[in-house]
Design a protein around this motif. Structure first.
Motif, PDB file in Angstrom:
ATOM      1  N   GLY A 141     -10.681  21.884  18.946  1.00  0.00           N
ATOM      2  CA  GLY A 141     -12.023  21.611  19.468  1.00  0.00           C
ATOM      3  C   GLY A 141     -12.036  21.678  20.977  1.00  0.00           C
ATOM      4  O   GLY A 141     -10.977  21.700  21.620  1.00  0.00           O
ATOM      5  N   SER A 192     -14.658  15.950  19.089  1.00  0.00           N
ATOM      6  CA  SER A 192     -13.255  16.380  18.962  1.00  0.00           C
ATOM      7  C   SER A 192     -12.325  15.344  19.598  1.00  0.00           C
ATOM      8  O   SER A 192     -11.252  15.048  19.059  1.00  0.00           O
ATOM      9  N   GLY A 234     -13.369  19.949  15.212  1.00  0.00           N
ATOM     10  CA  GLY A 234     -14.655  19.335  15.559  1.00  0.00           C
ATOM     11  C   GLY A 234     -15.826  20.101  14.956  1.00  0.00           C
ATOM     12  O   GLY A 234     -15.671  21.224  14.462  1.00  0.00           O
ATOM     13  N   THR A 263     -16.431  23.781  16.028  1.00  0.00           N
ATOM     14  CA  THR A 263     -15.321  24.748  15.992  1.00  0.00           C
ATOM     15  C   THR A 263     -15.529  25.751  14.860  1.00  0.00           C
ATOM     16  O   THR A 263     -15.657  25.359  13.697  1.00  0.00           O
TER      17      THR A 263
END
Ligand code: F3S
Length: 290
Positions: free
Chosen positions: A214, A221, A260, A263
């Motif tokens: 992330g 993240s 995250g 991502t």
């Protein structure tokens, strides 16, 4: 080396939908621009830029030859109207969970009620929501800030989609003490962030190393990293597969991976492939037992 993915990871529903809407706009042809960066992931932004999708900072930069995309955080009705007046086409990628908060705020304001939104007043999502109840909405971070509000009339209490439940519940309780009637409390927290944290926590105790993919500035993240670190000392936040140092997984039998909410899947796949390649190389280098 076994590479294990958490049960929930990567793009949330709203981000996946927003990226898909940009892809669809690109497929239709013409110039596509987003108002603000579409998501908090520079690799995915870079990929979209390579397809010609650039970012504008304000509606005044929109022009009649552009398709403008509103990102998942949403915008104020005023900004949306300005975009619609300037751009050839506006694609509204506001996450439906955010739209729900906007509509609740708008309706309560039309009824002349106060609206208390628990969240960060500087966050784009909150700026957008406030625009739906400009004279009635109070955006406050927590119960402490509720205490500083004036008396409230038949308030609606809603939340930013990504805040902690305990913060929301404490603040909602504080609103009760300020209200002239029983407040309408609607929990509008989205479960995507919590689901990713719960899944990472469940896996962290079973692995010897953990990679969280992330952006270094992505708050969800960073939170995932701290959740993993509680149970797995070798937890690393990385943006790209190149950041994996093989020495960090030397002797590791099980490695966990999560990502995250911003991502993209292609990046997650690259990280998993690199970890598998490191594991394969290690196996080949091991002496054969006789
Ligand atoms: Fe929407 Fe929740 Fe993602 S509000 S943008 S699905 S974190």
């Amino acid at each position: 080396m076994q590479v294990l993915l958490a049960d929930e990871y990567g793009f949330c529903f709203g981000v996946e939908r927003a990226v898909q809407m940009v892809e669809d706009a690109l497929a239709e042809g013409g110039t596509v621009r987003t108002l603000g960066p579409l998501i908090h992931n520079s690799q995915e932004i870079g990929r979209l830029e390579a397809h010609g999708v650039a970012t504008i900072d304000a509606p005044i930069e929109a022009s009649a030859d552009m398709t403008e995309v509103i990102r998942a955080h949403g915008v104020t009705p005023e900004v949306q109207r300005e975009l619609e007046a300037r751009a050839a086409k506006v694609v509204d990628a506001t996450c439906p969970f955010v739209t729900k908060v906007q509509k609740l705020a708008e309706r309560a304001a039309e009824q002349g009620r106060d609206v208390v939104v628990i969240g960060n007043p500087d966050h784009p999502e909150m700026i957008g929501v406030k625009g739906y109840a400009p004279h009635n909405a109070h955006v406050v971070r927590d119960a402490g800030e509720v205490a500083a509000l004036p008396p409230l009339h038949a308030p609606l209490v809603v939340s930013q989609t990504t805040i902690k439940l305990s913060t929301f519940l404490e603040a909602a309780e504080a609103v009760r003490a300020k209200a002239d009637a029983e407040p309408q409390i609607v929990n509008t927290i989205c479960s995507a962030t919590r689901d990713r944290q719960d899944a990472a926590r469940a896996l962290a105790g079973q692995v010897e190393a953990f990679y969280i993919i992330g952006g270094r500035h992505s708050s969800n993240s960073i939170k995932l990293l701290s959740v993993c670190q509680e149970q797995c000392a070798k937890s690393f936040l990385i943006e790209t597969p190149q950041e994996i140092n093989p020495a960090d997984v030397a002797g590791v039998e099980r490695v966990g991976v999560t990502a995250g909410a911003s991502t993209p899947n292609w990046l997650i796949k690259e990280v998993v492939e690199r970890l598998r390649a490191i594991g394969d190389m290690r196996q080949q280098a091991e002496p054969i037992a006789v």
